[in-house]
Design a protein around this motif. Sequence first.
Motif, PDB file in Angstrom:
ATOM      1  N   GLU A 110       0.839  -1.206   0.000  1.00 10.85           N
ATOM      2  CA  GLU A 110       0.000   0.000   0.000  1.00 10.85           C
ATOM      3  C   GLU A 110       0.874   1.256   0.000  1.00 10.85           C
ATOM      4  O   GLU A 110       0.557   2.244  -0.647  1.00 10.85           O
ATOM      5  N   GLY A 113       2.013   2.165  -3.333  1.00  8.28           N
ATOM      6  CA  GLY A 113       0.990   2.707  -4.212  1.00  8.28           C
ATOM      7  C   GLY A 113       0.442   1.698  -5.207  1.00  8.28           C
ATOM      8  O   GLY A 113      -0.080   2.056  -6.261  1.00  8.28           O
ATOM      9  N   ASP A 115      -2.193  -0.962  -6.821  1.00 12.02           N
ATOM     10  CA  ASP A 115      -3.654  -0.883  -6.730  1.00 12.02           C
ATOM     11  C   ASP A 115      -4.249  -2.133  -6.075  1.00 12.02           C
ATOM     12  O   ASP A 115      -3.608  -3.172  -5.982  1.00 12.02           O
ATOM     13  N   ALA A 116      -5.495  -1.980  -5.617  1.00 14.82           N
ATOM     14  CA  ALA A 116      -6.101  -2.962  -4.725  1.00 14.82           C
ATOM     15  C   ALA A 116      -6.080  -4.387  -5.282  1.00 14.82           C
ATOM     16  O   ALA A 116      -5.731  -5.335  -4.574  1.00 14.82           O
TER      17      ALA A 116
ATOM     18  N   ALA B 109      -7.153   4.149   5.270  1.00 16.71           N
ATOM     19  CA  ALA B 109      -7.721   4.273   3.930  1.00 16.71           C
ATOM     20  C   ALA B 109      -8.844   5.307   3.917  1.00 16.71           C
ATOM     21  O   ALA B 109      -8.938   6.125   2.992  1.00 16.71           O
ATOM     22  N   LYS B 113      -9.038   8.901   1.859  1.00 17.91           N
ATOM     23  CA  LYS B 113     -10.127   9.314   0.962  1.00 17.91           C
ATOM     24  C   LYS B 113     -10.634  10.702   1.294  1.00 17.91           C
ATOM     25  O   LYS B 113     -11.093  11.425   0.419  1.00 17.91           O
ATOM     26  N   ARG B 198      -1.142   6.887  -0.746  1.00 16.94           N
ATOM     27  CA  ARG B 198      -1.160   5.499  -0.328  1.00 16.94           C
ATOM     28  C   ARG B 198      -2.387   4.819  -0.917  1.00 16.94           C
ATOM     29  O   ARG B 198      -3.468   5.387  -0.913  1.00 16.94           O
ATOM     30  N   THR B 199      -2.248   3.618  -1.392  1.00 17.17           N
ATOM     31  CA  THR B 199      -3.425   2.889  -1.851  1.00 17.17           C
ATOM     32  C   THR B 199      -3.900   1.986  -0.716  1.00 17.17           C
ATOM     33  O   THR B 199      -3.298   1.959   0.347  1.00 17.17           O
ATOM     34  N   SER B 200      -4.981   1.247  -0.953  1.00 16.35           N
ATOM     35  CA  SER B 200      -5.457   0.316   0.057  1.00 16.35           C
ATOM     36  C   SER B 200      -5.998  -0.926  -0.608  1.00 16.35           C
ATOM     37  O   SER B 200      -6.571  -0.866  -1.691  1.00 16.35           O
ATOM     38  N   LYS B 203     -11.578  -2.000  -0.457  1.00 19.37           N
ATOM     39  CA  LYS B 203     -12.330  -1.106  -1.318  1.00 19.37           C
ATOM     40  C   LYS B 203     -13.365  -0.412  -0.458  1.00 19.37           C
ATOM     41  O   LYS B 203     -14.429  -0.952  -0.169  1.00 19.37           O
TER      42      LYS B 203
END
Lengths: 465, 227
Positions: A110, A113, A115-116, B109, B113, B198-200, B203
């Motif tokens: 995460e 970066g 993606d899920a 997360a 957002k 940062r991604t997660s 969802k």
Amino acid sequence: MTAELKKVSFSYEGSSEGALYDVDLKIRDGEFVVLIGKSGCGKTTITRLINGISPYYLKGDLTGEVLLGERPVGERKSYELAGIVGSVFQNPRTQFFNTDTDSELAFGLENMGMDADAIIRRMDEVTSEMDIAYLRDRNIFQLSGGEKQKIAFSGIYAARPEIYVLDEPSSNLDEKGIGLLKRSLEKIKAQGRTVLCAEHRLYYLADLADRFVWLKDGRIKGEFTQEEMLGFSDETLAEMGLRSVRETMTDPEKISYGDDDRKGLRLEHLELFRGKKRLNDEINISIPRGCVTGIVGENGVGKSTLLRTLAGLHSQYKGEIYLEGAKQNSGQLLKNSFMVMQDVNYQLFAESVYRECTLGQKGISKKQIEEVLTRLDLYGLKDRHPNTISGGQKQRLSIAVGLISNRDVILFDEPTSGLDAGNMRRVADIVMDLKRQDKYVIIVSHDQEFMNLCCDRIIAIHQSN
Amino acid sequence: MIRLDPRTKLFLLLSVVLYTAFSETGIKDCAVIGFVTITGMLLGEFRKSIIPALIWFFLYFFALFGLPHIEGVIHTSLLAWLALIFKCYPCCMLAGIIIHSTQISEFMAGMAKMKIPRTIVIPLAVMFRYFPVVKEDWSYIRDAMALRGLRPTPLGFIKNPSAVIDALYVPMLVSASKTADELSLAAVTRGIETPRPRTSRLKIRFGSADIIILISYLGLIIFGIMG
């Protein structure tokens, strides 16, 4: 990827511990190198220079060059390094940013970066490659030390680093945990990753390492191949301040259940419970005065609970405990025994070493305290703050408190976790001294080398079915 | 069982805070506690919902039927104490449920957002991470105190106040600073300092459950302020 130290000298701000002097070391791509030597010899410092912790977070003076591939470490930012160097630390308890295993596996990805969907795919790959399906979606605080270390390793493995840097990863693990760790290391070695590992316990690395680099007082003293290392006798290794390269088994002559001694410390039909859960089969043992007894058994069998019971800290048990013929309840045990905890930091809270000894004591003369402090080689430190003395000294101070309060039963919980060979022998010497003072000494430890050194006998306790 | 967006949870907390700020203590609070209990049970937090709810009703009935029989100083101090408890209770109860039902990664997360800066999110996340450590520390500290004949109970405190305080806070501080150092080094070597977003793996999005809960809590505030 290669890693290289060119004429590197380094010292931490305000401390001479762990400094390096003029170190030249080149680790080839795909090589597995183990750094060995006493505590404070600088092996951890080398790992920190390569993963960038020093000099950027733990500050100090660096001269010479530290290269990863062709580029100096300092040219990369911490988050760029994170994708190249995977770092595994000593204490599995504080390596986690999350409280559940799945989030921990995803954490590094995460940050990168990703993606899920890619993260979820990668997590599934890691789960099957590292064989951790049974650890998915668990609360981290309910895992054993070995399982925690496995998750920490897997989380780092998930980011697919080129080079792994490990700092005493086995320190807090039992044999089973070391087994898990070894399997992880075998996996990355087979994938051709570069590995650099600083370690005291050598036996589990003996057949994995390509090269052992021996450090002494911040300088490289020697380099050995796997064959050379395995050729050293335990005596030679001890002289070098190192632990054995062979797996130590419990000395079979020491395994016993104790004789029928009515006078000593007797446990009769002892069954331990945690809540409603029965932990072990009935324990029937007797321990004479001046006998050092080791207790072994798998994780979860209640070894620590047994110690806490004998210390009077745990009262969920069935059966009887007698001390010299007198039946003991928890309150009496609390007065007659003393436990030296694995992390002695919890046990020290006075403002000086001397005050630590007088705290809560009545009718103890100055002379008595000074005698005990001298015996444990602490007298010179009596005005120091307990927080400023070394780990070994803290441990001895905790023993001193037990001796001054006149307890007959001295209990040790994992007294040698993370100790090098020299410090381990020092703990063994202190245990032998307690034996000469005719104390009842009981030790719980995974450290076979240590147990064989100082226990008169070793008792295995078994899981309840 | 439902899953709520962390942003919804934050709104719920805010609405209960607003409700208590603008309403007087009374029978309406029982309805709020009922609301919070149902929310907690929907989130699967049965222990964290039912036990506090029972304690609340016990205190409430005591205030109604027990308190009038007590006189003098004790009456006044109990009254003041209960008034304070009743004010804080709904918020604390909901906060307990929310903290327990939200993973740190979920929280981070959600915050990402809402574009909350990391300098705020990371310290908060570390704080959540630190609660269970305190719990572990506490059991060791209690053992260590008992070995020295000290007890972390009110009686033990009266007997030996300074020793009990030292035995508690010195190891707590030592452990906290060590944990903080090790934790941050581990996080840094895993790239937490990246400036990129940062991604997660989770969802996170508003679902129908979020909308229904939001509307009912909105109703709660209006009911609290108007009614």
